[in-house]
Write a protein that holds these residues in place. Structure first.
Motif, PDB file in Angstrom:
ATOM      1  N   LEU A  97     -28.166  -4.848  31.716  1.00  0.00           N
ATOM      2  CA  LEU A  97     -27.366  -3.914  30.924  1.00  0.00           C
ATOM      3  C   LEU A  97     -25.882  -4.077  31.218  1.00  0.00           C
ATOM      4  N   VAL A  98     -25.092  -4.001  30.156  1.00  0.00           N
ATOM      5  CA  VAL A  98     -23.634  -3.948  30.257  1.00  0.00           C
ATOM      6  C   VAL A  98     -23.217  -2.618  29.649  1.00  0.00           C
ATOM      7  N   VAL A  99     -22.539  -1.785  30.427  1.00  0.00           N
ATOM      8  CA  VAL A  99     -22.214  -0.421  29.999  1.00  0.00           C
ATOM      9  C   VAL A  99     -20.745  -0.357  29.562  1.00  0.00           C
ATOM     10  N   SER A 100     -20.522   0.121  28.340  1.00  0.00           N
ATOM     11  CA  SER A 100     -19.171   0.279  27.816  1.00  0.00           C
ATOM     12  C   SER A 100     -18.686   1.698  28.064  1.00  0.00           C
ATOM     13  N   LEU A 101     -17.526   1.832  28.703  1.00  0.00           N
ATOM     14  CA  LEU A 101     -16.973   3.146  29.044  1.00  0.00           C
ATOM     15  C   LEU A 101     -15.512   3.232  28.619  1.00  0.00           C
ATOM     16  N   ARG A 102     -15.098   4.429  28.214  1.00  0.00           N
ATOM     17  CA  ARG A 102     -13.698   4.675  27.879  1.00  0.00           C
ATOM     18  C   ARG A 102     -12.860   4.869  29.140  1.00  0.00           C
ATOM     19  N   ILE A 121     -19.603  -3.349  33.910  1.00  0.00           N
ATOM     20  CA  ILE A 121     -19.034  -2.304  33.060  1.00  0.00           C
ATOM     21  C   ILE A 121     -17.885  -2.902  32.259  1.00  0.00           C
ATOM     22  N   LEU A 122     -17.848  -2.572  30.980  1.00  0.00           N
ATOM     23  CA  LEU A 122     -16.696  -2.926  30.158  1.00  0.00           C
ATOM     24  C   LEU A 122     -15.833  -1.684  29.996  1.00  0.00           C
ATOM     25  N   HIS A 123     -14.615  -1.752  30.480  1.00  0.00           N
ATOM     26  CA  HIS A 123     -13.696  -0.635  30.233  1.00  0.00           C
ATOM     27  C   HIS A 123     -13.062  -0.846  28.871  1.00  0.00           C
ATOM     28  N   ASP A 124     -13.392   0.028  27.924  1.00  0.00           N
ATOM     29  CA  ASP A 124     -12.993  -0.185  26.533  1.00  0.00           C
ATOM     30  C   ASP A 124     -12.482   1.122  25.933  1.00  0.00           C
ATOM     31  N   LEU A 125     -11.193   1.368  26.106  1.00  0.00           N
ATOM     32  CA  LEU A 125     -10.553   2.502  25.448  1.00  0.00           C
ATOM     33  C   LEU A 125      -9.971   1.997  24.138  1.00  0.00           C
ATOM     34  N   PRO A 126     -10.299   2.639  22.995  1.00  0.00           N
ATOM     35  CA  PRO A 126      -9.819   2.137  21.704  1.00  0.00           C
ATOM     36  C   PRO A 126      -8.311   1.880  21.699  1.00  0.00           C
ATOM     37  N   LYS A 131      -3.767   9.681  23.000  1.00  0.00           N
ATOM     38  CA  LYS A 131      -3.708  10.841  23.880  1.00  0.00           C
ATOM     39  C   LYS A 131      -3.755  10.465  25.361  1.00  0.00           C
ATOM     40  N   ILE A 132      -4.286   9.299  25.655  1.00  0.00           N
ATOM     41  CA  ILE A 132      -4.383   8.874  27.047  1.00  0.00           C
ATOM     42  C   ILE A 132      -4.104   7.384  27.117  1.00  0.00           C
ATOM     43  N   SER A 133      -3.439   6.947  28.164  1.00  0.00           N
ATOM     44  CA  SER A 133      -3.121   5.526  28.291  1.00  0.00           C
ATOM     45  C   SER A 133      -4.316   4.771  28.856  1.00  0.00           C
ATOM     46  N   ARG A 134      -4.423   3.522  28.456  1.00  0.00           N
ATOM     47  CA  ARG A 134      -5.515   2.679  28.963  1.00  0.00           C
ATOM     48  C   ARG A 134      -5.434   2.542  30.481  1.00  0.00           C
ATOM     49  N   VAL A 135      -4.227   2.350  30.998  1.00  0.00           N
ATOM     50  CA  VAL A 135      -4.063   2.159  32.435  1.00  0.00           C
ATOM     51  C   VAL A 135      -4.505   3.412  33.190  1.00  0.00           C
ATOM     52  N   HIS A 136      -4.112   4.587  32.690  1.00  0.00           N
ATOM     53  CA  HIS A 136      -4.493   5.840  33.342  1.00  0.00           C
ATOM     54  C   HIS A 136      -6.005   6.020  33.309  1.00  0.00           C
ATOM     55  N   ALA A 137      -6.616   5.773  32.160  1.00  0.00           N
ATOM     56  CA  ALA A 137      -8.067   5.936  32.036  1.00  0.00           C
ATOM     57  C   ALA A 137      -8.799   4.972  32.964  1.00  0.00           C
ATOM     58  N   ALA A 138      -8.303   3.736  33.068  1.00  0.00           N
ATOM     59  CA  ALA A 138      -8.948   2.753  33.944  1.00  0.00           C
ATOM     60  C   ALA A 138      -8.848   3.175  35.407  1.00  0.00           C
ATOM     61  N   ARG A 139      -7.675   3.640  35.817  1.00  0.00           N
ATOM     62  CA  ARG A 139      -7.512   4.065  37.216  1.00  0.00           C
ATOM     63  C   ARG A 139      -8.438   5.243  37.518  1.00  0.00           C
ATOM     64  N   ARG A 140      -8.601   6.120  36.560  1.00  0.00           N
ATOM     65  CA  ARG A 140      -9.518   7.251  36.743  1.00  0.00           C
ATOM     66  C   ARG A 140     -10.953   6.750  36.920  1.00  0.00           C
ATOM     67  N   LEU A 180      -3.378  -3.711  36.099  1.00  0.00           N
ATOM     68  CA  LEU A 180      -4.510  -3.262  36.921  1.00  0.00           C
ATOM     69  C   LEU A 180      -5.053  -4.406  37.775  1.00  0.00           C
ATOM     70  N   LEU A 181      -5.150  -5.580  37.177  1.00  0.00           N
ATOM     71  CA  LEU A 181      -5.717  -6.722  37.901  1.00  0.00           C
ATOM     72  C   LEU A 181      -4.891  -7.088  39.129  1.00  0.00           C
ATOM     73  N   VAL A 182      -3.558  -6.987  39.031  1.00  0.00           N
ATOM     74  CA  VAL A 182      -2.722  -7.328  40.189  1.00  0.00           C
ATOM     75  C   VAL A 182      -2.912  -6.333  41.324  1.00  0.00           C
ATOM     76  N   ASP A 183      -3.428  -5.144  41.013  1.00  0.00           N
ATOM     77  CA  ASP A 183      -3.727  -4.147  42.039  1.00  0.00           C
ATOM     78  C   ASP A 183      -5.166  -4.255  42.535  1.00  0.00           C
ATOM     79  N   GLY A 184      -5.870  -5.299  42.092  1.00  0.00           N
ATOM     80  CA  GLY A 184      -7.245  -5.474  42.536  1.00  0.00           C
ATOM     81  C   GLY A 184      -8.244  -4.612  41.799  1.00  0.00           C
ATOM     82  N   LEU A 185      -7.835  -4.055  40.660  1.00  0.00           N
ATOM     83  CA  LEU A 185      -8.710  -3.174  39.886  1.00  0.00           C
ATOM     84  C   LEU A 185      -9.256  -3.936  38.677  1.00  0.00           C
ATOM     85  N   GLY A 186     -10.433  -4.489  38.831  1.00  0.00           N
ATOM     86  CA  GLY A 186     -11.046  -5.232  37.742  1.00  0.00           C
ATOM     87  C   GLY A 186     -11.487  -6.613  38.184  1.00  0.00           C
TER      88      GLY A 186
END
Length: 320
Positions: A97-102, A121-126, A131-140, A180-186
């Motif tokens: 399974l590959v889970v898509s999350l906002r 997991i695929l981080h996929d914010l439209p 209303k929310i930034s992709r970077v903020h949602a990913a860090r959360r 995000l990648l340069v911070d080791g997130l992803g």
């Protein structure tokens, strides 16, 4: 895959071909997302995909596609609703399974991740989300995974709209995923853009990963900005070295105009080409000078021989 022969399809993924069969190397795509699978009776197309699976390339496809046109060993893309309703349980046991999350879902909705063995997991914010930034949602999302000891690989999945200019795509990919990648997130990157050339998307992805020091798929070059101390035409020599060495993934070469700051600036490079005196070049392996005072006209060949002597050389690929 539309309108592509198997050979062209494999080449678009940067797979190597041996008698028409695909093989992976460092610069080959790891996984592909297919929104639609070939019909069950399209034996040729399905064999093309099977050969990719056989060399450990991941095929990701929506849950509905894998249920109606199952491809053996493909990964099913599911969302939180499909997890919570148990729809994924209709798949054969053992299906990955590959889970898509906002990334902005309520934490209680994410609790179901503790009950499934997701491959990634695929981080996929439209892209249109305002209303929310992709970077903020990913860090959360990364904070939640860390706090709950969930060690799933996370791929940054960005779906660009039709009509986006290639320059804007590169900038958006860098700001939204690179930050995000340069911070080791992803752990990777998946770019979708309906009207963009696939080679462009693949090269953009790998360039970004290399820039983030995650995966070197081509030769890395380090160069000083040039100043009054530079002892040779930096641009001309750099171009000559690139022409002969650009096919060496994983190798880093520093080209420095003088010995004043050169050795310090090139400390992370595997090999160094440094101006030692007018018309003379010093060659380095790491931080150590190994050859001094090489005549300029012989220095590029000497650099290539040095790379060969240390087992880092491969012959340039030949066109089939």
């Amino acid at each position: 895959m539309d309108n592509l022969t198997p050979e062209l399809f494999y080449k678009s993924l940067a797979a190597k071909l041996v008698i028409g069969m695909p093989f992976k190397d460092l610069a080959t795509v790891d996984s592909i997302l297919l929104r639609e699978l070939p019909p069950l009776d399209d034996n040729d197309a399905r064999l093309t995909l099977k050969r990719l699976v056989d060399v450990s390339m991941g095929i990701i496809t929506p849950l509905s596609e894998q249920l109606t046109k199952p491809l053996p060993n493909a990964m099913a893309l599911v969302n939180l609703k499909e997890l919570s309703t148990g729809a994924y349980k209709l798949l054969p046991e053992g299906t990955r399974l590959v889970v898509s999350l906002r990334g902005d879902e309520p934490y209680e909705d994410l609790e179901i991740l503790k009950e499934v063995d997701a491959t990634m997991i695929l981080h996929d914010l439209p892209f249109s989300e305002e209303k929310i930034s992709r970077v903020h949602a990913a860090r959360r999302l990364f904070e939640y995974l860390s706090d709950n000891a969930l060690d799933f690989p996370v791929i940054h999945h960005i779906q660009f709209p039709k009509g986006i200019h290639s320059d804007d795509l590169v900038i958006k990919a860098g700001t939204n995923a690179g930050a995000l990648l340069v911070d080791g997130l992803g752990d990777g990157l998946l770019l979708e853009a309906p009207e963009q050339d696939f080679d462009f998307l693949r090269n953009t992805s790998f360039n970004l990963l290399q820039g983030c020091r995650m995966r070197n798929t081509k030769t890395e070059y380090v160069s000083c900005p040039s100043c009054g101390r530079t002892l040779f035409d930096l641009q001309e020599i750099s171009a000559k070295i690139r022409e002969k060495t650009s096919h060496l993934p994983g190798v880093s070469i520093a080209i420095m105009g003088c010995i004043v700051n050169g050795p310090g600036e090139m400390a992370d490079a595997d090999f160094g080409y440094v101006g030692g005196a007018p018309g003379k070049i010093d060659l380095y392996v790491g931080k150590t000078v190994v050859k001094r005072g090489i005549a300029m006209e012989h220095a590029t060949d000497a650099l290539i021989q040095l790379i060969k002597d240390h087992g880092r050389w491969v012959d340039p690929p030949t066109e089939e």
